[in-house]
Design a protein around this motif. Structure first.
Motif, short mmCIF file in Angstrom:
data_model
loop_
_atom_site.label_atom_id
_atom_site.label_comp_id
_atom_site.label_asym_id
_atom_site.label_seq_id
_atom_site.Cartn_x
_atom_site.Cartn_y
_atom_site.Cartn_z
N SER A 96 6.42 -81.79 -45.14
CA SER A 96 6.19 -81.23 -46.48
C SER A 96 5.82 -79.75 -46.38
CB SER A 96 5.06 -82.01 -47.18
OG SER A 96 5.43 -83.35 -47.40
N LEU A 97 4.92 -79.41 -45.49
CA LEU A 97 4.52 -78.02 -45.34
C LEU A 97 5.66 -77.16 -44.81
CD1 LEU A 97 0.90 -78.48 -43.92
CD2 LEU A 97 1.58 -77.94 -46.26
N ARG A 98 6.44 -77.69 -43.88
CA ARG A 98 7.57 -76.92 -43.34
C ARG A 98 8.59 -76.59 -44.42
NH1 ARG A 98 6.95 -80.45 -38.95
NH2 ARG A 98 8.66 -81.79 -39.66
N ALA A 99 8.71 -77.47 -45.43
CA ALA A 99 9.70 -77.23 -46.48
C ALA A 99 9.40 -75.96 -47.27
CB ALA A 99 9.75 -78.43 -47.44
N GLY A 100 8.16 -75.50 -47.22
CA GLY A 100 7.79 -74.29 -47.94
C GLY A 100 7.65 -73.08 -47.04
N VAL A 101 8.19 -73.15 -45.82
CA VAL A 101 8.03 -72.06 -44.85
C VAL A 101 9.38 -71.44 -44.50
CG1 VAL A 101 7.28 -71.49 -42.50
CG2 VAL A 101 5.97 -73.13 -43.86
N ASP A 102 9.43 -70.12 -44.53
CA ASP A 102 10.57 -69.38 -43.98
C ASP A 102 10.29 -69.23 -42.48
OD1 ASP A 102 12.35 -67.48 -43.01
OD2 ASP A 102 12.25 -66.22 -44.80
N ARG A 103 10.93 -70.06 -41.69
CA ARG A 103 10.59 -70.13 -40.27
C ARG A 103 11.06 -68.91 -39.49
NH1 ARG A 103 13.15 -75.46 -38.64
NH2 ARG A 103 12.41 -74.81 -36.57
N VAL A 104 12.02 -68.18 -40.02
CA VAL A 104 12.43 -66.92 -39.40
C VAL A 104 11.34 -65.88 -39.60
CG1 VAL A 104 14.11 -65.04 -39.41
CG2 VAL A 104 14.89 -67.41 -39.65
N ALA A 105 10.82 -65.79 -40.83
CA ALA A 105 9.77 -64.82 -41.13
C ALA A 105 8.48 -65.15 -40.38
CB ALA A 105 9.51 -64.79 -42.63
N LEU A 106 8.23 -66.42 -40.13
CA LEU A 106 7.02 -66.80 -39.39
C LEU A 106 7.06 -66.30 -37.96
CD1 LEU A 106 4.33 -68.35 -39.26
CD2 LEU A 106 5.64 -70.43 -38.79
#
Length: 235
Positions: A96-106
């Protein structure tokens, strides 16, 4: 009439206190009525092996309940091993939390969100997701302040709420007395007005498409209230 005396579309009282632990990069204590969950976020500059040299970040979660979080003492899972329920819930929180994350920007780093239930009165997984996002946001704010992250990888808040059919009525934010007797029980995870995940099942009576639409309307109302509380907490 609901056992709590609330209206069918009325949430329990919500409070989110931030900065409750001195070591974690992000932390909060979320209270949804009598359900209280401590959420902490830890930044790890390493990622799981399957993401090494990918340029992608990762967010994962762990969940647990203290022995007297419920009306009878539970044995610590550290002693007996995790139950299937615990594993299912922490996987739900993580995805659920990953769905709201831009993993490239992280960037290529991992943030681990720990959700520890201090007191349970229904909706612990939903409170964990909602509070977990706050802890995650606070950790990301530290990364941005340090210049380790250029743009905010969290686009919209992620929040979750339970809805169900109790005594023949569609109700919002079930507490334990309602959850234990509900004919239909559902958990709704949302971000930016869109669904991430819906867990819904008949617990004693089937339900119609119209009833499901009614529960979704209640969930949207509840998530909007939770989102307002989240944004106020991290402002």
């Amino acid at each position: 009439m609901r056992p709590s005396g609330r209206q069918t579309n009325e949430m329990r009282a919500i409070s989110i206190e931030t900065g409750v632990t001195m070591h974690a990069e992000g932390s909060c204590l979320i209270k949804c009525g009598n359900t209280h969950v401590l959420c902490t976020a830890t930044i790890d500059e390493r990622v799981p092996p399957f993401l090494k040299n990918s340029g992608l970040g990762w967010v994962t979660a762990e969940y647990g309940m203290l022995p007297r979080a419920t009306n009878t003492r539970m044995r610590r899972e550290a002693k007996n091993g995790q139950s299937g329920r615990t594993q299912e819930i922490q996987r739900l929180i993580g995805r659920s939390l990953r769905a709201g994350v831009d993993r490239v920007a992280l960037g290529e780093r991992q943030i681990v969100v720990d959700c520890d239930v201090i007191q349970a009165d229904g909706g612990t997984r939903c409170a964990s997701i909602t509070g977990g996002w706050v802890a995650l946001k606070l950790a990301v704010q530290k990364l941005m302040k340090a210049g380790d992250v250029v743009s905010d990888p969290l686009v919209d808040p992620v929040a979750a709420i339970s809805c169900g059919i109790y005594a023949g009525q569609e109700v919002l934010d079930l507490d334990y007395p309602e959850d234990s007797e509900a004919g239909v029980d559902g958990n709704f995870v949302m971000t930016g007005g869109k669904l991430i995940e819906v867990q819904m099942s008949a617990e004693g009576s089937v339900f119609s498409r119209a009833q499901m639409d009614g529960l979704l309307d209640l969930a949207e109302k509840g998530v909007s209230e939770l989102t307002a509380a989240q944004l106020a907490a991290v402002a």
